[in-house]
Design a protein around this motif. Sequence first.
Motif, PDB file in Angstrom:
ATOM      1  N   THR A  60      38.200 -93.158   1.296  1.00  0.00           N
ATOM      2  CA  THR A  60      39.651 -93.054   1.485  1.00  0.00           C
ATOM      3  C   THR A  60      40.143 -94.182   2.367  1.00  0.00           C
ATOM      4  OG1 THR A  60      39.577 -90.661   1.178  1.00  0.00           O
ATOM      5  CG2 THR A  60      41.511 -91.555   2.312  1.00  0.00           C
ATOM      6  N   SER A  61      39.398 -94.473   3.422  1.00  0.00           N
ATOM      7  CA  SER A  61      39.755 -95.576   4.313  1.00  0.00           C
ATOM      8  C   SER A  61      39.717 -96.910   3.572  1.00  0.00           C
ATOM      9  CB  SER A  61      38.790 -95.612   5.505  1.00  0.00           C
ATOM     10  OG  SER A  61      39.015 -96.733   6.300  1.00  0.00           O
ATOM     11  N   GLU A 103      42.689 -97.439   1.440  1.00  0.00           N
ATOM     12  CA  GLU A 103      43.869 -97.829   2.208  1.00  0.00           C
ATOM     13  C   GLU A 103      43.840 -99.301   2.588  1.00  0.00           C
ATOM     14  OE1 GLU A 103      43.669 -95.050   5.440  1.00  0.00           O
ATOM     15  OE2 GLU A 103      44.377 -93.378   4.197  1.00  0.00           O
ATOM     16  N   GLN A 104      42.662 -99.916   2.547  1.00  0.00           N
ATOM     17  CA  GLN A 104      42.504-101.305   2.984  1.00  0.00           C
ATOM     18  C   GLN A 104      42.606-102.321   1.862  1.00  0.00           C
ATOM     19  OE1 GLN A 104      39.048-101.872   5.532  1.00  0.00           O
ATOM     20  NE2 GLN A 104      39.164 -99.723   6.133  1.00  0.00           N
ATOM     21  N   ARG A 119      39.438-100.475  -5.875  1.00  0.00           N
ATOM     22  CA  ARG A 119      40.058 -99.147  -5.776  1.00  0.00           C
ATOM     23  C   ARG A 119      39.402 -98.180  -6.769  1.00  0.00           C
ATOM     24  NH1 ARG A 119      44.265 -98.259  -2.773  1.00  0.00           N
ATOM     25  NH2 ARG A 119      45.026 -96.571  -4.092  1.00  0.00           N
TER      26      ARG A 119
END
Length: 145
Positions: A29-30, A33-34, A41
């Motif tokens: 998840t982190s 987000e990056q 993705r």
Amino acid sequence: MKTKDIQDDLVKRMQHWQKVERESVASTTSLLEQTKHPLLRLVMEIIRRDSELHDRVQQFIIDHVATKPVTLTPDDLAGVSVPLERHLRLEDQMVEAVNGSVEKIRGHKMLIEEYLLDFLVQDEKKHAALLRALDNVKRGLYPYA
């Protein structure tokens, strides 16, 4: 070692593994987000969903061993044996289709496509193996089958 000790150890191991899977979900998840890169993705989403599913499977094992055992009877399998066999043939067809695509693109510098097709074929093989393993369960229920 007594069965109860083995079961207690299994529950402990599954609970520990769940913690690791949950860390994997947080990590992916982190990473999501990056990056906005679609391939990265996609890979992180695949891993995150697999980790979420692994957590569910581990919880099923814990529940089965510790609190609410699940039984499987010959009748449970008999009612779905034909549809399961039909689905297994679909999985085999998907493996063939993906393999055919991989053969056509190999050596043509289509590395991302090849990477994703390799993933798909492995996943389809995993599905087929999961279904075929039910036969071992069935044999355990029907010792003379």
